[in-house]
Design a protein around this motif. Structure first.
Motif, PDB file in Angstrom:
ATOM      1  N   ARG A   1       0.801  -1.222   0.000  1.00  0.00           N
ATOM      2  CA  ARG A   1       0.000   0.000   0.000  1.00  0.00           C
ATOM      3  C   ARG A   1       0.843   1.286   0.000  1.00  0.00           C
TER       4      ARG A   1
ATOM      5  N   VAL B   1       0.556   4.134  -2.839  1.00  0.00           N
ATOM      6  CA  VAL B   1       0.193   5.517  -2.513  1.00  0.00           C
ATOM      7  C   VAL B   1       1.176   6.485  -3.164  1.00  0.00           C
TER       8      VAL B   1
ATOM      9  N   SER C   1       0.603   6.545  -6.959  1.00  0.00           N
ATOM     10  CA  SER C   1      -0.637   7.249  -7.280  1.00  0.00           C
ATOM     11  C   SER C   1      -0.440   8.761  -7.200  1.00  0.00           C
TER      12      SER C   1
ATOM     13  N   VAL D   1      -4.850   5.846 -10.415  1.00  0.00           N
ATOM     14  CA  VAL D   1      -5.204   4.732  -9.531  1.00  0.00           C
ATOM     15  C   VAL D   1      -4.158   3.626  -9.658  1.00  0.00           C
ATOM     16  N   CYS D   2      -3.782   3.063  -8.512  1.00  0.00           N
ATOM     17  CA  CYS D   2      -2.918   1.887  -8.488  1.00  0.00           C
ATOM     18  C   CYS D   2      -3.621   0.816  -7.653  1.00  0.00           C
TER      19      CYS D   2
ATOM     20  N   GLU E   1      -5.842  -4.168  -2.626  1.00  0.00           N
ATOM     21  CA  GLU E   1      -5.540  -2.796  -2.234  1.00  0.00           C
ATOM     22  C   GLU E   1      -5.826  -1.880  -3.414  1.00  0.00           C
ATOM     23  N   ARG E   2      -6.201  -0.643  -3.098  1.00  0.00           N
ATOM     24  CA  ARG E   2      -6.475   0.345  -4.133  1.00  0.00           C
ATOM     25  C   ARG E   2      -6.144   1.729  -3.610  1.00  0.00           C
ATOM     26  N   THR E   3      -5.383   2.497  -4.378  1.00  0.00           N
ATOM     27  CA  THR E   3      -5.014   3.851  -3.984  1.00  0.00           C
ATOM     28  C   THR E   3      -5.250   4.797  -5.149  1.00  0.00           C
ATOM     29  N   GLY E   4      -5.283   6.091  -4.848  1.00  0.00           N
ATOM     30  CA  GLY E   4      -5.396   7.073  -5.914  1.00  0.00           C
ATOM     31  C   GLY E   4      -6.678   7.858  -5.876  1.00  0.00           C
TER      32      GLY E   4
ATOM     33  N   THR F   1     -10.304   9.456  -6.019  1.00  0.00           N
ATOM     34  CA  THR F   1     -11.618   8.857  -5.760  1.00  0.00           C
ATOM     35  C   THR F   1     -12.511   8.888  -6.984  1.00  0.00           C
TER      36      THR F   1
END
Length: 299
Positions: free
Chosen positions: A89, A93, A96, A102-103, A117-120, A122
């Motif tokens: 993560r 982050v 991103s 988004v990653c 997991e997901r970041t970036g 919204t």
């Protein structure tokens, strides 16, 4: 392998999914039944069993249901099983933020591919969600076996296909060899391909009617055909890129996660290389943190 549906189990999962998506809120039986689309007697049986197991709590005064403490223990146990995704993560982050995109980290969990997991930003939340699943069978899932050695690749190819697909083995071999040498994969998807990918989200393999599978299968190109090769990226023009992906490895040298950096636009070969190398470096950092190692030989 033929998937076997269990409607009673699906209803339990639907109740939990509904509550988790609205964490912090509580619902009466009628409201919960409407939200999930169940008859009240059926919903009552489910929430009674979940409350007895501690997965839900029931307020004796308001008669409302909320998430229960047993989910905390389950969540912690699951987190321990996916240590690599938690370690990924911070790397995601950073990527991103650097590229304003988004990653994600995903892996094969059981018989499905799951986003862990997901970041970036919204703004893309609706397209990529933690917990989202995809069938792990051709033509979906090449990147989850591409770096795992030829045996893993052959086992995936031998799975009954989710959709009809063609295999140009000579081209696929070139894709595998180049991606293993480069350390990352660069994929381009047409708008129709993107819609197909979205369609497959959450759809269990083999659940589509045969006529639909054949029709949608006409949209699917040969396996590996959407992956850019080195010669493709050597030209000066800009290339439409959907995503870039790189693997992490566990202590046995087996492929563990796929880290994905979404692009959704055109990049030059040099820009692709910069992002690909940054993603591969992030994947290597995760591999190091879990005391993993790259495979010593591919064949």
């Amino acid at each position: 392998m033929v998937s076997r549906q269990s409607p009673p189990t699906d209803r339990v999962v639907a109740v939990l999914d509904f509550m988790v998506a609205r964490r912090g809120e509580r619902f009466g039986l009628s409201e919960l039944a409407r939200g999930v689309g169940l008859a009240k007697p059926t919903c009552l049986g489910i929430v009674t069993a979940l409350t007895r197991g501690g997965y839900l709590v029931h307020d004796a005064v308001t008669k409302a249901y909320g998430l229960g403490p047993a989910l905390i223990a389950a969540g912690r146990a699951a987190q321990n099983d996916f240590t690599a995704s938690a370690l990924a993560r911070p790397e995601l982050v950073e990527l991103s933020a650097r590229y304003d995109t988004v990653c994600a980290a995903s892996a094969v969990v059981g018989e499905q591919i799951m986003v862990l997991e997901r970041t970036g930003p919204t703004r893309a939340a609706a397209t990529i969600k933690v917990g989202q699943t995809y069938p792990f069978a051709p033509p979906v899932g090449l990147m989850y076996v591409l770096w795992g050695g030829d045996r893993a690749l052959d086992e995936w190819l031998a799975r009954p296909p989710t959709l009809p697909s063609r295999i140009d083995r000579a081209h696929l071999r070139q894709v595998v060899d180049e991606c293993r040498e480069r350390g990352y994969l660069v994929e381009s998807l047409s708008p129709a391909g993107l819609r197909l990918h979205s369609l497959m989200a959450g759809v269990a393999a083999y659940d589509l009617p045969a006529q639909v599978r054949d029709l949608v299968g006409e949209m699917v190109s040969s396996l590996g055909e959407r992956v850019y090769l080195g010669a493709d990226l050597a030209t000066r023009r800009r290339h439409p890129v959907s995503l870039i992906a790189a693997p992490t490895f566990d202590a046995d040298g087996a492929q563990e996660l796929v880290l994905t950096l979404y692009v959704g636009g055109a990049l030059t070969g040099a820009e692709i290389a910069r992002r690909g190398n940054a993603l591969a470096a992030a994947a290597d950092a995760v591999t190091e943190q879990v005391s993993g190692r790259r495979p010593t030989g591919w064949r």
